[in-house]
Design an enzyme around this catalytic site. Structure first.
Site, PDB file in Angstrom:
ATOM      1  N   ARG A  57       0.797  -1.221   0.000  1.00 21.33           N
ATOM      2  CA  ARG A  57       0.000   0.000   0.000  1.00 21.33           C
ATOM      3  C   ARG A  57       0.835   1.279   0.000  1.00 21.33           C
ATOM      4  O   ARG A  57       0.587   2.187  -0.805  1.00 21.33           O
ATOM      5  CB  ARG A  57      -0.927   0.055   1.234  1.00 21.33           C
ATOM      6  CG  ARG A  57      -2.195  -0.701   1.090  1.00 21.33           C
ATOM      7  CD  ARG A  57      -2.587  -1.305   2.409  1.00 21.33           C
ATOM      8  NE  ARG A  57      -1.593  -2.300   2.769  1.00 21.33           N
ATOM      9  CZ  ARG A  57      -1.644  -3.564   2.325  1.00 21.33           C
ATOM     10  NH1 ARG A  57      -2.649  -3.967   1.623  1.00 21.33           N
ATOM     11  NH2 ARG A  57      -0.682  -4.416   2.633  1.00 21.33           N
ATOM     12  N   THR A  58       1.804   1.374   0.896  1.00 28.65           N
ATOM     13  CA  THR A  58       2.530   2.641   1.024  1.00 28.65           C
ATOM     14  C   THR A  58       3.304   2.918  -0.260  1.00 28.65           C
ATOM     15  O   THR A  58       3.272   4.032  -0.798  1.00 28.65           O
ATOM     16  CB  THR A  58       3.480   2.581   2.244  1.00 28.65           C
ATOM     17  OG1 THR A  58       2.744   2.052   3.348  1.00 28.65           O
ATOM     18  CG2 THR A  58       4.013   3.942   2.597  1.00 28.65           C
ATOM     19  N   LYS A  86      26.230  -4.157  -1.018  1.00 21.54           N
ATOM     20  CA  LYS A  86      27.712  -4.171  -1.056  1.00 21.54           C
ATOM     21  C   LYS A  86      28.300  -3.412   0.128  1.00 21.54           C
ATOM     22  O   LYS A  86      29.495  -3.170   0.185  1.00 21.54           O
ATOM     23  CB  LYS A  86      28.200  -3.502  -2.349  1.00 21.54           C
ATOM     24  CG  LYS A  86      27.729  -4.169  -3.620  1.00 21.54           C
ATOM     25  CD  LYS A  86      28.226  -3.360  -4.824  1.00 21.54           C
ATOM     26  CE  LYS A  86      27.186  -3.296  -5.924  1.00 21.54           C
ATOM     27  NZ  LYS A  86      27.433  -2.183  -6.846  1.00 21.54           N
ATOM     28  N   HIS A 135       4.892   5.753  11.643  1.00 14.66           N
ATOM     29  CA  HIS A 135       4.408   5.623  10.256  1.00 14.66           C
ATOM     30  C   HIS A 135       3.442   6.805  10.046  1.00 14.66           C
ATOM     31  O   HIS A 135       2.232   6.631   9.972  1.00 14.66           O
ATOM     32  CB  HIS A 135       3.712   4.267  10.098  1.00 14.66           C
ATOM     33  CG  HIS A 135       3.465   3.843   8.676  1.00 14.66           C
ATOM     34  ND1 HIS A 135       3.653   4.672   7.586  1.00 14.66           N
ATOM     35  CD2 HIS A 135       3.019   2.650   8.169  1.00 14.66           C
ATOM     36  CE1 HIS A 135       3.343   4.008   6.472  1.00 14.66           C
ATOM     37  NE2 HIS A 135       2.964   2.786   6.808  1.00 14.66           N
TER      38      HIS A 135
HETATM   39  N1   CP Z   1      -0.257  -0.072   5.832  1.00 15.32           N
HETATM   40  C1   CP Z   1       0.925  -0.328   5.283  1.00 15.32           C
HETATM   41  O1   CP Z   1       1.943   0.301   5.623  1.00 15.32           O
HETATM   42  O2   CP Z   1       0.909  -1.298   4.332  1.00 15.32           O
HETATM   43  P1   CP Z   1       2.176  -1.765   3.498  1.00 15.32           P
HETATM   44  O3   CP Z   1       3.144  -2.392   4.461  1.00 15.32           O
HETATM   45  O4   CP Z   1       1.647  -2.716   2.469  1.00 15.32           O
HETATM   46  O5   CP Z   1       2.784  -0.528   2.869  1.00 15.32           O
END
Ligand code: CP
Length: 309
Positions: A57-58, A86, A135
């Site tokens: 998603r992100t 590396k 996040h």
């Molecule tokens: N919600 C979220 O961060 O999903 P992803 O890990 O798929 O980006």
């Protein structure tokens, strides 16, 4: 706040007014995010997406956001294909991305990586998740979703369920909800409770916190149930994961006691917390929530580029 050139590292760097402004701009982006209108706001700009950890998603919603605004993207999702393999340092990788792009989105397994990266870049760094840390763009889309689904955040009963220890979305979101005077209920296995450091900060912020013991209790009282996945990849000992896997699973019968307007959210991916029978329920908001990542990330890209004030 003047967003032009700002890093988006932690939700705690922003005031309630800043967040409300981002949500207002996000609302204006919805028709473009849905492809009903077109935009060239970010034509000529390049977004670098550096994903040192898996993401669906992100990663995709940041790319969609940039493309919907007429910009371009470059980046990687498999660290094994980069010179980090590396031995290149994060600082040097960021210096390169800075030279090749206008905005950098970074997901990294180390808590604090985005803050560190911001010290090596004159271009804005957007934290797309740093280990068990923060996040912030997920939090902004979560807040946007709560507003869309139940009309407001202020005074709402919001339960965060599952892995509150390693779940970075739960950490970021609980700070933001405290800013908006929501009532927080936490429900997690004993070994995965909200970290003490986060609780202390929430208490300093005047958060109204309750700890629940059952999902049934939470289903009855909540306006929003925010389910989270147990973060298997962050357990130092796999046997500890096995002890808590499948701890909290919603089932359709529990929802019979819920308010009709109650909505279930989940940052996704889910494992077994929400069975697919619930997807068609009026309570299920998690796929709309995932879509909201596009307008919210469009707003952030436009704001940090300075093309929207
Ligand atoms: N919600 C979220 O961060 O999903 P992803 O890990 O798929 O980006």
């Amino acid at each position: 706040m003047n967003f032009k050139g700002q890093n988006i590292v932690s939700i705690r760097d922003f005031s309630r007014d800043d967040i409300e402004h981002i949500l207002d701009v996000s609302r204006t982006m919805v028709p473009i995010a849905k492809g009903k209108e077109t935009s060239d706001l970010l034509k000529g700009k390049i977004l670098a997406t550096l994903f040192f950890e898996p993401s669906t998603r992100t990663n995709l919603s940041f790319k969609a956001a940039m493309l919907r605004l007429g910009g371009s993207t470059l980046g990687f999702t498999d660290v094994k294909s980069t010179s980090a393999k590396k031995g290149e340092t994060l600082a040097d990788t960021i210096r390169m991305a800075e030279a090749y792009s206008d905005i950098i989105v970074l997901r990294h397994p180390q808590e604090g990586a985005a803050r560190l990266a911001s010290q090596f870049s004159s271009q804005p760094i957007i934290n797309a998740g740093d280990g068990a840390g923060q996040h912030p763009t997920q939090t902004l889309l979560d807040l946007f979703t709560i507003n869309e689904e139940v009309g407001s955040i202020e005074g709402k009963n919001i339960a965060l369920v599952g892995d509150l220890r390693y779940g970075r979305t739960a950490h970021s979101l609980s700070h933001a909800l405290a800013m908006f005077n929501a009532n927080l209920t936490f429900l997690s296995p004993k070994t995965l409770t909200m970290p003490t450091a986060v609780i202390r900060l929430l208490e300093q912020e005047g958060a109204n916190i309750k700890v629940a013991t059952t999902l049934e209790e939470v289903a009855e009282e909540s306006d929003i149930i925010y389910m989270t996945r147990i973060q298997k990849e962050r357990f130092p000992d796999p046997s500890e994961y096995k002890k808590v896997a499948g701890s909290y699973m919603l089932d359709p019968e529990m929802l019979e006691y819920a308010k009709k307007t109650m909505r279930i959210m989940h940052p996704l991916p889910r494992v077994d917390e929400i069975p697919s029978e619930i997807d068609s329920s009026e309570h299920a908001a998690y796929f709309r929530q995932a879509f909201n990542g596009v307008p919210v990330r469009m707003a952030l890209l436009a704001l940090v580029s300075g093309v929207v004030k």
